[in-house]
Design an enzyme around this catalytic site. Structure first.
Site, short mmCIF file in Angstrom:
data_model
loop_
_atom_site.label_atom_id
_atom_site.label_comp_id
_atom_site.label_asym_id
_atom_site.label_seq_id
_atom_site.Cartn_x
_atom_site.Cartn_y
_atom_site.Cartn_z
N GLU A 75 -1.67 -11.53 -62.51
CA GLU A 75 -1.00 -11.99 -61.30
C GLU A 75 -0.44 -13.40 -61.44
O GLU A 75 -0.02 -14.00 -60.44
CB GLU A 75 -1.96 -11.95 -60.11
CG GLU A 75 -2.48 -10.58 -59.74
CD GLU A 75 -1.42 -9.68 -59.10
OE1 GLU A 75 -0.23 -10.02 -59.16
OE2 GLU A 75 -1.81 -8.64 -58.55
N HIS A 96 -8.98 -9.44 -52.90
CA HIS A 96 -8.91 -8.07 -52.40
C HIS A 96 -10.03 -7.86 -51.38
O HIS A 96 -10.71 -6.83 -51.38
CB HIS A 96 -9.07 -7.07 -53.53
CG HIS A 96 -8.03 -7.20 -54.61
ND1 HIS A 96 -8.12 -6.50 -55.80
CD2 HIS A 96 -6.90 -7.92 -54.69
CE1 HIS A 96 -7.08 -6.80 -56.57
NE2 HIS A 96 -6.32 -7.68 -55.90
N TYR A 121 -8.18 -20.13 -34.30
CA TYR A 121 -8.55 -20.57 -35.66
C TYR A 121 -7.57 -20.06 -36.70
O TYR A 121 -7.26 -20.76 -37.68
CB TYR A 121 -9.98 -20.14 -35.96
CG TYR A 121 -10.92 -20.63 -34.89
CD1 TYR A 121 -11.28 -21.97 -34.82
CD2 TYR A 121 -11.40 -19.76 -33.92
CE1 TYR A 121 -12.10 -22.44 -33.82
CE2 TYR A 121 -12.22 -20.22 -32.90
CZ TYR A 121 -12.56 -21.56 -32.86
OH TYR A 121 -13.36 -22.03 -31.85
#
Length: 216
Positions: A75, A96, A121
């Site tokens: 990645e 993930h 938040y």
């Protein structure tokens, strides 16, 4: 490895172990990176984030070329694309985690954010996080899909894949991923029910106070 790189490597490995301890990185999934001077240190391919070693990280140069250490996660194009989008970011975390991955399989709430502003938040700690169109993990297409998005953001959900967060350091990037996971958990829990979201005025107040971005 100079002092700056050693400290960056230590911070990255600590964030990786914390991600696993929090249950956000099953198996050998997920990848993390940090900028140190002219180089990017990244988790190696096939290595659990729990097992990261400061002396065993992949090292990429400014052009994204692998210059030392084991091979980087596949990645790495995605991480480099995120650094180009968020120029002041020093770290990127891709996980993930279960609820963020589940939320990434749902239609986006809007063009600018995969998730609605369900909590203050999410707005104040992460800001909007768009849904990046699906492409195969590790592909140049996935990085191009990220680069092709408009607007300002420091986090995203990758369709049918997981979360991506950029921040000033690895700990802050992981904190953003934790907040994105929690907001995703809430959204998944609310599926099929009527629920409220923050008003445009509430969102504007938070973004102005905390320096985040949310387009309504």
């Amino acid at each position: 490895m100079n002092r700056e790189s050693r400290e960056a490597a230590r911070e990255l490995c600590e964030a990786g172990r914390r991600a696993v301890d929090l249950g956000l990185s099953p198996g050998a999934s997920g990848n993390v990176s940090v900028r140190a001077g002219d180089h990017t240190l990244m988790s190696p391919t096939g290595v659990s984030l729990r097992d990261l070693d400061p002396e065993g990280l992949a090292v990429l140069d400014e052009a994204g070329e692998h210059v030392s250490g084991p091979p980087p996660s596949k990645e790495y194009p995605l991480h480099l694309a995120m650094y180009r989008r968020v120029e002041d970011a020093r770290a990127v975390v891709h996980l993930h985690s279960p609820h963020a991955t589940a939320a990434s399989c749902l239609p986006a709430w809007s063009a600018s954010s995969a998730l609605p502003p369900v909590t203050p938040y999410l707005v104040m700690r992460v800001g909007q996080a768009p849904l990046v169109p699906y492409a195969a993990p590790g592909s140049d297409r996935l990085a191009l899909n990220l680069s092709g998005l408009t607007g300002t953001f420091r986090a995203a959900l990758l369709a049918n894949h997981g979360s991506l967060v950029a921040a000033a350091d690895p700990a802050a990037a992981l904190d953003g991923a934790v907040e994105l996971e929690e907001a995703s958990r809430i959204v998944i829990s609310l599926r099929g029910s009527e629920y409220s979201v923050l008003s445009a005025e509430d969102v504007r107040e938070l973004t102005e106070r905390y320096g985040t971005t949310w387009e309504l």
